[in-house]
Design a protein around this motif. Structure first.
Motif, short mmCIF file in Angstrom:
data_model
loop_
_atom_site.label_atom_id
_atom_site.label_comp_id
_atom_site.label_asym_id
_atom_site.label_seq_id
_atom_site.Cartn_x
_atom_site.Cartn_y
_atom_site.Cartn_z
N LEU A 67 -9.50 11.49 -2.00
CA LEU A 67 -8.09 11.54 -1.61
C LEU A 67 -7.82 10.61 -0.44
O LEU A 67 -6.78 9.92 -0.40
CB LEU A 67 -7.69 12.97 -1.25
N VAL A 68 -8.73 10.55 0.51
CA VAL A 68 -8.58 9.64 1.65
C VAL A 68 -8.64 8.20 1.17
O VAL A 68 -7.86 7.35 1.62
CB VAL A 68 -9.67 9.93 2.70
N ALA A 69 -9.55 7.91 0.25
CA ALA A 69 -9.67 6.54 -0.25
C ALA A 69 -8.40 6.11 -0.97
O ALA A 69 -7.93 4.98 -0.80
CB ALA A 69 -10.87 6.44 -1.19
N VAL A 70 -7.81 6.99 -1.76
CA VAL A 70 -6.57 6.66 -2.47
C VAL A 70 -5.43 6.47 -1.48
O VAL A 70 -4.63 5.55 -1.61
CB VAL A 70 -6.24 7.76 -3.50
N ALA A 71 -5.36 7.30 -0.48
CA ALA A 71 -4.30 7.18 0.52
C ALA A 71 -4.43 5.88 1.30
O ALA A 71 -3.44 5.24 1.65
CB ALA A 71 -4.33 8.37 1.47
N ALA A 72 -5.65 5.44 1.55
CA ALA A 72 -5.87 4.21 2.30
C ALA A 72 -5.50 2.98 1.47
O ALA A 72 -5.23 1.92 2.03
CB ALA A 72 -7.32 4.13 2.74
N CYS A 73 -5.49 3.09 0.17
CA CYS A 73 -5.21 1.95 -0.70
C CYS A 73 -3.71 1.71 -0.91
O CYS A 73 -3.34 0.78 -1.62
CB CYS A 73 -5.87 2.14 -2.06
N GLN A 74 -2.86 2.51 -0.33
CA GLN A 74 -1.42 2.38 -0.57
C GLN A 74 -0.81 1.20 0.16
O GLN A 74 0.15 0.61 -0.32
CB GLN A 74 -0.70 3.67 -0.16
N GLY A 94 -2.05 -5.40 2.55
CA GLY A 94 -2.08 -6.32 3.67
C GLY A 94 -1.81 -7.73 3.20
O GLY A 94 -1.68 -8.01 2.00
N PRO A 95 -1.75 -8.69 4.12
CA PRO A 95 -1.47 -10.07 3.76
C PRO A 95 -2.56 -10.68 2.87
O PRO A 95 -2.27 -11.47 1.97
CB PRO A 95 -1.38 -10.80 5.09
N ALA A 96 -3.81 -10.31 3.08
CA ALA A 96 -4.89 -10.85 2.25
C ALA A 96 -4.76 -10.36 0.81
O ALA A 96 -5.01 -11.12 -0.14
CB ALA A 96 -6.24 -10.44 2.82
N GLU A 97 -4.38 -9.10 0.64
CA GLU A 97 -4.23 -8.57 -0.72
C GLU A 97 -3.06 -9.25 -1.44
O GLU A 97 -3.15 -9.59 -2.62
CB GLU A 97 -4.02 -7.07 -0.69
N ARG A 98 -1.97 -9.46 -0.73
CA ARG A 98 -0.82 -10.15 -1.34
C ARG A 98 -1.18 -11.59 -1.70
O ARG A 98 -0.80 -12.07 -2.77
CB ARG A 98 0.38 -10.11 -0.40
N ALA A 99 -1.94 -12.26 -0.85
CA ALA A 99 -2.37 -13.63 -1.15
C ALA A 99 -3.30 -13.64 -2.37
O ALA A 99 -3.19 -14.52 -3.23
CB ALA A 99 -3.07 -14.24 0.06
#
Length: 83
Positions: A35-42, A45-50
């Motif tokens: 659950l913590v891992a899923v919440a952290a993935c919401q 960041g700029p690297a993910e968008r790039a």
């Protein structure tokens, strides 16, 4: 003189209090950590968008060379709707 009862028929001994506490903590961790891992993935960041932009550019180039069929187009539409 008190009489001791026989061990359980399964051959397993009764868990001690320390073992019970450890098992409870382990079970809690197994339930909470995903659950913590899923919440952290919401948050993106700029690297993910790039990275997504690069992936989309690569997909566009691939589609120009080998156009997707109807099933692949439907799958992509479902993916976009879910995201």
């Amino acid at each position: 003189m008190p009489h001791r009862s026989a061990p359980p028929a399964t051959g397993r001994r009764a868990p001690r209090k320390k073992e019970t506490v450890m098992l409870t903590l382990l079970r809690t961790a197994v339930l909470v950590l995903p659950l913590v891992a899923v919440a952290a993935c919401q948050n993106e960041g700029p690297a993910e968008r790039a990275g997504e932009s690069i992936d989309n550019a690569g997909q566009s180039i691939k589609d120009a060379i080998d156009p997707p069929g109807p099933a692949e187009k439907a799958g992509r539409a479902i993916d976009r709707a879910v995201d």
